[in-house]
Structures are given as C-alpha cells and as structure tokens.
Design an enzyme around this catalytic site. Structure first.
Site, mmCIF file in Angstrom:
data_model
loop_
_atom_site.group_PDB
_atom_site.id
_atom_site.type_symbol
_atom_site.label_atom_id
_atom_site.label_comp_id
_atom_site.label_asym_id
_atom_site.label_seq_id
_atom_site.Cartn_x
_atom_site.Cartn_y
_atom_site.Cartn_z
ATOM 1 N N TYR A 180 0.781 -1.239 0.000
ATOM 2 C CA TYR A 180 0.000 0.000 0.000
ATOM 3 C C TYR A 180 0.811 1.286 0.000
ATOM 4 O O TYR A 180 0.263 2.345 -0.301
ATOM 5 C CB TYR A 180 -0.964 0.016 1.198
ATOM 6 C CG TYR A 180 -2.161 -0.863 0.966
ATOM 7 C CD1 TYR A 180 -3.303 -0.369 0.352
ATOM 8 C CD2 TYR A 180 -2.136 -2.203 1.324
ATOM 9 C CE1 TYR A 180 -4.397 -1.178 0.109
ATOM 10 C CE2 TYR A 180 -3.227 -3.031 1.086
ATOM 11 C CZ TYR A 180 -4.346 -2.511 0.477
ATOM 12 O OH TYR A 180 -5.428 -3.316 0.228
ATOM 13 N N GLY A 235 2.972 4.041 -1.419
ATOM 14 C CA GLY A 235 3.300 4.491 -2.766
ATOM 15 C C GLY A 235 2.016 4.607 -3.572
ATOM 16 O O GLY A 235 0.919 4.597 -3.018
ATOM 17 N N HIS A 259 -4.099 5.282 5.372
ATOM 18 C CA HIS A 259 -3.913 6.579 4.712
ATOM 19 C C HIS A 259 -4.652 6.599 3.374
ATOM 20 O O HIS A 259 -5.345 7.571 3.055
ATOM 21 C CB HIS A 259 -2.414 6.841 4.524
ATOM 22 C CG HIS A 259 -2.088 8.189 3.999
ATOM 23 N ND1 HIS A 259 -1.578 8.381 2.731
ATOM 24 C CD2 HIS A 259 -2.187 9.425 4.560
ATOM 25 C CE1 HIS A 259 -1.381 9.670 2.542
ATOM 26 N NE2 HIS A 259 -1.736 10.326 3.635
ATOM 27 N N ASP A 297 -2.778 12.943 6.578
ATOM 28 C CA ASP A 297 -1.315 12.899 6.500
ATOM 29 C C ASP A 297 -0.687 12.878 7.893
ATOM 30 O O ASP A 297 0.267 12.129 8.140
ATOM 31 C CB ASP A 297 -0.788 14.090 5.696
ATOM 32 C CG ASP A 297 -1.092 13.990 4.206
ATOM 33 O OD1 ASP A 297 -1.622 12.957 3.752
ATOM 34 O OD2 ASP A 297 -0.786 14.962 3.483
#
Length: 145
Positions: free
Chosen positions: A50, A52, A70, A121
């Site tokens: 996951y 990238g 995320h 983030d």
C-alpha cells in the site's frame, strides 16, 4: 477523438496520482517531523502493498497497514462535499501545518477539505513513527499482495 479522450484521462490520472509536488512535500515534511532521520520519499515509497501509488491486497505488516489506512482516509476525503474533484482533492490540495518538537499541528485556518487531508497525513506520519520498518518489504513484488 479517442486520443483526445485518452489524453484527458491521463492528465486527470496524473493529477490524482499525487504528482503535485507541494502536496507530496507536505506529507514528506510531516514524516520528517515525526522521524527526522528518515528520507520519506525513498524509505516509504513502494513499501509493501500500500505504500506508494495505488495499493491492493493484504498489508504485509503494521507499516503497510498505516499506508492502507492513509489510502482509505484519502478515499473518504474525496467523498466529502468540501473536497471537489480536481480542485480540492487529497492529491492536489495544499494545507497549512506546523512541526515543533516532533509534534505536528494542522492549522485552524485550513478549510474543511484541507483540515481533513492534513489530518490524514498527520495520522499516517504518526503511525509510521510508531511501527517497525522491515527492509524486506521495500520494493515488494506486488504479486505477493
């Protein structure tokens, strides 16, 4: 006509693939805030299933689960009325935050979309800082996902 449609789709895809350098640098900066010794773009890009661009399958470890979470957070952001596609979406939107003593604070001046993305983030950066990094999962063959 087909080439024109293809060109338009590629342009949209590039914008949504996280190619906005400022948005990417903001996430990079948050990770550096929590893990000062890291090189986020090198360390976490293409890690597991996951971390990238894209992501699928079963996360290989806790760090990969941080990236999956995320990704899911960004998917939720894109569903918000305040996050308009191509204008205020997670991959292209800029937000304000500060870093002090390894603590990340999203600015209260962010609009609703910016605040949501900033927190996506922020939470990912915090998650990265709390879990081990397994070098064997860097550049993992995606057929193992």
């Amino acid at each position: 006509m087909r080439l024109l449609v293809l060109a338009a789709l590629l342009t949209v895809g590039a914008g949504q693939a996280g190619l906005n350098s400022r948005a990417l640098w903001q996430f990079n900066g948050m990770i550096k805030c929590k893990i000062p010794s890291s090189e986020p773009l090198l360390d976490f890009n293409n890690y597991g299933c996951y971390c990238g661009l894209g992501g699928s399958g079963t996360p290989v470890d806790d760090l990969d689960r941080c990236c999956q979470t995320h990704d899911n957070c960004y998917k939720q952001a894109k569903k918000l009325d305040s996050c308009k596609v191509l204008v205020d979406n997670p991959y292209t939107n800029n937000y304000s935050y500060s870093c002090s003593n390894n603590e990340i604070t999203c600015s209260s001046e962010n609009n609703a979309c910016e605040a949501f993305i900033c927190n996506c983030d922020r939470n990912a950066a915090i998650c990265f800082s709390k879990v081990p990094y397994n070098k064997e999962h860097k550049n993992l063959d995606k057929k193992n996902c």
